[in-house]
Enzyme design. Structure first.
Site, mmCIF file in Angstrom:
data_model
loop_
_atom_site.group_PDB
_atom_site.id
_atom_site.type_symbol
_atom_site.label_atom_id
_atom_site.label_comp_id
_atom_site.label_asym_id
_atom_site.label_seq_id
_atom_site.Cartn_x
_atom_site.Cartn_y
_atom_site.Cartn_z
ATOM 1 N N TRP A 1 -2.498 6.845 3.232
ATOM 2 C CA TRP A 1 -1.549 5.784 2.908
ATOM 3 C C TRP A 1 -1.557 5.539 1.404
ATOM 4 O O TRP A 1 -2.531 5.812 0.724
ATOM 5 C CB TRP A 1 -1.896 4.501 3.662
ATOM 6 C CG TRP A 1 -3.247 3.918 3.356
ATOM 7 C CD1 TRP A 1 -4.415 4.145 4.021
ATOM 8 C CD2 TRP A 1 -3.566 3.018 2.284
ATOM 9 N NE1 TRP A 1 -5.449 3.444 3.445
ATOM 10 C CE2 TRP A 1 -4.957 2.726 2.376
ATOM 11 C CE3 TRP A 1 -2.840 2.404 1.261
ATOM 12 C CZ2 TRP A 1 -5.609 1.873 1.485
ATOM 13 C CZ3 TRP A 1 -3.485 1.563 0.379
ATOM 14 C CH2 TRP A 1 -4.848 1.295 0.497
ATOM 15 N N GLU B 1 -13.070 -4.464 -5.774
ATOM 16 C CA GLU B 1 -12.470 -3.137 -5.619
ATOM 17 C C GLU B 1 -12.035 -2.569 -6.968
ATOM 18 O O GLU B 1 -12.176 -1.373 -7.230
ATOM 19 C CB GLU B 1 -11.251 -3.221 -4.693
ATOM 20 C CG GLU B 1 -11.543 -3.672 -3.273
ATOM 21 C CD GLU B 1 -12.156 -2.584 -2.417
ATOM 22 O OE1 GLU B 1 -12.320 -1.458 -2.919
ATOM 23 O OE2 GLU B 1 -12.485 -2.867 -1.252
ATOM 24 N N GLU C 1 -10.684 4.837 -2.986
ATOM 25 C CA GLU C 1 -10.987 3.443 -3.304
ATOM 26 C C GLU C 1 -10.015 2.869 -4.335
ATOM 27 O O GLU C 1 -9.721 1.672 -4.320
ATOM 28 C CB GLU C 1 -12.424 3.328 -3.838
ATOM 29 C CG GLU C 1 -13.499 3.612 -2.808
ATOM 30 C CD GLU C 1 -13.676 2.469 -1.818
ATOM 31 O OE1 GLU C 1 -13.084 1.399 -2.051
ATOM 32 O OE2 GLU C 1 -14.387 2.648 -0.824
ATOM 33 N N HIS D 1 -7.247 0.656 -3.128
ATOM 34 C CA HIS D 1 -7.523 -0.683 -2.610
ATOM 35 C C HIS D 1 -7.243 -1.752 -3.657
ATOM 36 O O HIS D 1 -6.538 -2.729 -3.396
ATOM 37 C CB HIS D 1 -8.982 -0.777 -2.152
ATOM 38 C CG HIS D 1 -9.337 0.196 -1.074
ATOM 39 N ND1 HIS D 1 -10.631 0.394 -0.636
ATOM 40 C CD2 HIS D 1 -8.569 1.048 -0.349
ATOM 41 C CE1 HIS D 1 -10.638 1.309 0.311
ATOM 42 N NE2 HIS D 1 -9.404 1.725 0.500
ATOM 43 N N GLU E 1 -21.006 -0.657 2.198
ATOM 44 C CA GLU E 1 -19.751 -0.233 2.827
ATOM 45 C C GLU E 1 -19.546 -0.958 4.153
ATOM 46 O O GLU E 1 -18.426 -1.355 4.487
ATOM 47 C CB GLU E 1 -19.760 1.291 3.051
ATOM 48 C CG GLU E 1 -19.672 2.116 1.782
ATOM 49 C CD GLU E 1 -18.273 2.130 1.162
ATOM 50 O OE1 GLU E 1 -17.398 1.388 1.635
ATOM 51 O OE2 GLU E 1 -18.066 2.888 0.210
ATOM 52 N N THR F 1 -18.559 -4.520 3.356
ATOM 53 C CA THR F 1 -17.184 -4.588 2.870
ATOM 54 C C THR F 1 -16.195 -4.455 4.014
ATOM 55 O O THR F 1 -15.179 -5.148 4.065
ATOM 56 C CB THR F 1 -16.926 -3.471 1.842
ATOM 57 O OG1 THR F 1 -17.947 -3.516 0.863
ATOM 58 C CG2 THR F 1 -15.585 -3.647 1.168
ATOM 59 N N ASP G 1 -10.750 2.251 5.908
ATOM 60 C CA ASP G 1 -11.257 3.180 4.890
ATOM 61 C C ASP G 1 -12.749 2.973 4.675
ATOM 62 O O ASP G 1 -13.528 3.930 4.598
ATOM 63 C CB ASP G 1 -10.522 2.967 3.560
ATOM 64 C CG ASP G 1 -9.223 3.748 3.469
ATOM 65 O OD1 ASP G 1 -8.920 4.501 4.412
ATOM 66 O OD2 ASP G 1 -8.511 3.587 2.465
ATOM 67 N N GLU G 2 -13.140 1.708 4.547
ATOM 68 C CA GLU G 2 -14.550 1.413 4.288
ATOM 69 C C GLU G 2 -15.424 1.880 5.453
ATOM 70 O O GLU G 2 -16.565 2.296 5.255
ATOM 71 C CB GLU G 2 -14.752 -0.095 4.063
ATOM 72 C CG GLU G 2 -13.854 -0.729 3.020
ATOM 73 C CD GLU G 2 -14.055 -0.174 1.623
ATOM 74 O OE1 GLU G 2 -14.890 0.725 1.433
ATOM 75 O OE2 GLU G 2 -13.366 -0.647 0.702
ATOM 76 N N HIS H 1 -16.095 5.542 5.030
ATOM 77 C CA HIS H 1 -17.045 5.747 3.933
ATOM 78 C C HIS H 1 -18.463 5.357 4.359
ATOM 79 O O HIS H 1 -19.430 6.043 4.029
ATOM 80 C CB HIS H 1 -16.615 4.920 2.715
ATOM 81 C CG HIS H 1 -15.267 5.289 2.192
ATOM 82 N ND1 HIS H 1 -14.552 4.495 1.323
ATOM 83 C CD2 HIS H 1 -14.480 6.375 2.423
ATOM 84 C CE1 HIS H 1 -13.390 5.084 1.042
ATOM 85 N NE2 HIS H 1 -13.328 6.213 1.701
#
Length: 524
Positions: free
Chosen positions: A206, A251, A289, A292, A342, A345, A374-375, A378
């Site tokens: 995205w 971020e 990242e 974000h 992570e 977050t 996403d986090e 990760h």
């Protein structure tokens, strides 16, 4: 060599922005450029190096000239045009954005030859430039401007600069350490070859514009979408926006985090484009990242609910302050820290999504939920790395986990400052606790998760201090929960935040818990 490169690059950037300002003024939109101060600082460093170590410095200058000063974005790609950098550079050259200047130096021996080579370069460059002025132009498309065509010109080449040359005799050739060899199979879990799901292909990722009003749809449609966005955020509290700004700043301080990761002993990206799994992971992680902060910052800007001037000042203060989370360049400590951060977050963004839904902004909820996803990916990589470390080096890894728990997992933005409130981090943390974004209960849950995930209670074969570290870590969650239940709440008090135009919001205080680390949302 890095100082030589940066001196040239800063001057080139200064000249480029200056010429862009000139063209913008001619087109009716005056702008300013501020790169000159940075260039002066690096030039002064080179001047001092020429004073204290002239031979090595002039050799380094010649070495960089032979390699050619390459633009930092020479590896750029838009997913369509494999020659986009060449086309971009040719247009830049035609517009007259950059040039090279003569360098001088006083040395002897090999350095004298280097001096002669460097000082002759400007004449060589101008000679080749004049030869190619009659080259035919050809149209090329740029995806950045909706695939419109523009004119590209062939770029001149200077053989004496383009060719590779051996490094100067003073270069230190680093050897792989025992730590590096030990970590190689461990870090393979981050490799796209062994773990293709860890990073998604760029074309499937995205991008921020997908969640934002799209200016390419025309001014009327854009204004309508911005008005709709501003209407949606009316139901969100000022406290919510304080937390959203904090998330965005965490971020957006990404340059600090990539620098920290690349200081780990034994796993550094020595060339900044290394093909080793860990280097590939960190660069792709940084690229993911980066979206974000871009997305959250633009949303905040369009919302009109925050003072962007104070937010941007805070970000500059934060990146300038750096980070002090006690990793000691130790990759074991770094991977433990990143695993916790992570997950924290992910939890924080997930809770922000929940509150956004309650406040009537489903788009912002989708944004926070997407970032949280996403986090989560990760987190999985760092968690797997620690799992592998526990397999190959259980005693040292167990000690690292206990070491980070005793030092406390500190939030990366703990050095935050807005230029007004020296206690802004403390106030921000208290609001996060009051809003339920991230609390000591969440911290205890994360501890319990990793104790179970890494099977720390079942680890066998630990000796001495590592065994005591195991007992300490596995006994932490009950202690955290017990202290949390005993904490006495005191009356909330009002504090001002410059981010929301110095409005007052309520922060809930509690008596301090010595064993509960101060963590809110963490590694982005």
């Amino acid at each position: 060599m890095s100082f030589v490169y940066t001196s040239f690059q800063e001057r080139t950037t200064f000249l480029t922005h200056g010429n862009m300002a000139r063209l913008a003024t001619e087109g009716g939109d005056p702008v300013l450029a501020y790169e000159k101060r940075h260039e002066n600082a690096y030039i002064r460093i080179i001047e001092k190096l020429l004073e204290v170590d002239p031979n090595t410095t002039v050799i380094a200058i010649a070495y960089m000239m032979r390699k050619r000063i390459t633009m930092p974005l020479h590896l750029m790609y838009d997913g369509q045009d494999p020659n986009i950098f060449k086309h971009f550079l040719a247009i830049t050259q035609k517009q007259g954005f950059t040039h090279l200047e003569k360098l001088e130096g006083l040395t002897t021996g090999e350095a004298r030859r280097a001096q002669d080579f460097v000082c002759r370069l400007p004449r060589k460059i101008r000679k080749f430039e004049n030869r190619d002025k009659t080259l035919e132009s050809h149209p090329v498309k740029f995806s950045w401007i909706f695939n419109k065509q523009t004119t590209s010109f062939s770029q001149f080449n200077i053989p004496s600069i383009v060719r590779e040359s051996p490094p100067p005799a003073t270069t230190i050739h680093r050897r792989k350490t025992t730590l590096s060899r030990r970590l190689s199979p461990v870090l393979a879990v981050a490799s796209p070859a062994t773990s293709p799901s860890r990073h998604q292909p760029v074309e499937k990722c995205w991008q921020p514009i997908e969640f934002l009003p799209d200016p390419s749809q025309g001014p009327e449609q854009f204004e309508e979408e911005v008005r709709a966005l501003r209407q949606r955020v009316l139901g969100l509290s000022d406290e919510y926006f304080v937390m959203l700004v904090g998330n965005m700043l965490t971020e957006d301080a990404l340059p600090t985090y990539q620098t920290v990761i690349n200081t780990f002993d034994g796993v550094r990206d020595e060339t900044e484009s290394s093909p080793c799994p860990w280097a590939i992971w960190t660069r792709a992680w940084t690229a993911e990242e980066n979206r974000h902060g871009n997305l959250l910052r633009t949303y905040l800007y369009l919302s009109g609910r925050v003072d962007m001037l104070m937010v941007e000042k805070t970000l500059q203060y934060l990146i300038g302050a750096g980070i002090d989370i006690g990793l000691e360049n130790n990759p074991y400590l770094g991977y433990v820290y990143a695993s916790f951060q992570e997950r924290a977050t992910c939890s924080s963004h997930g809770n922000m999504a929940r509150l956004a839904i309650k406040g009537g902004d489903p788009m912002l909820a989708r944004i926070c939920g997407t970032i949280a996803a996403d986090e989560k990916r990760h987190e999985h990589v760092y968690t797997r790395i620690v799992e592998k470390l526990l397999e190959v080096d259980p005693n040292a890894t167990m000690l690292a986990i206990a070491h980070m728990m005793k030092k406390k997992i500190i939030m990366p933005m703990h050095l935050i400052y807005d230029g007004q409130d020296p206690n802004i981090f403390e106030h921000f943390s208290a609001i996060g606790e009051r809003q339920g974004i991230y609390t000591s209960r969440h911290y205890a849950e994360i501890l319990e998760f990793f104790i179970t995930r890494w099977k720390l209670e079942k680890l066998e074969g630990l000796i001495g201090e590592a065994r005591r570290a195991q007992d300490y870590v596995c006994g932490l969650p009950p202690r955290v929960r017990k202290l949390e239940s005993r904490a006495k709440k005191i009356e909330p008090r009002q504090v001002k935040f410059s981010w929301i135009f110095n409005k007052q919001v309520a922060r809930e205080d509690a008596l301090p818990l010595p064993a509960v680390p101060s963590v809110i949302l963490c590694f982005p």
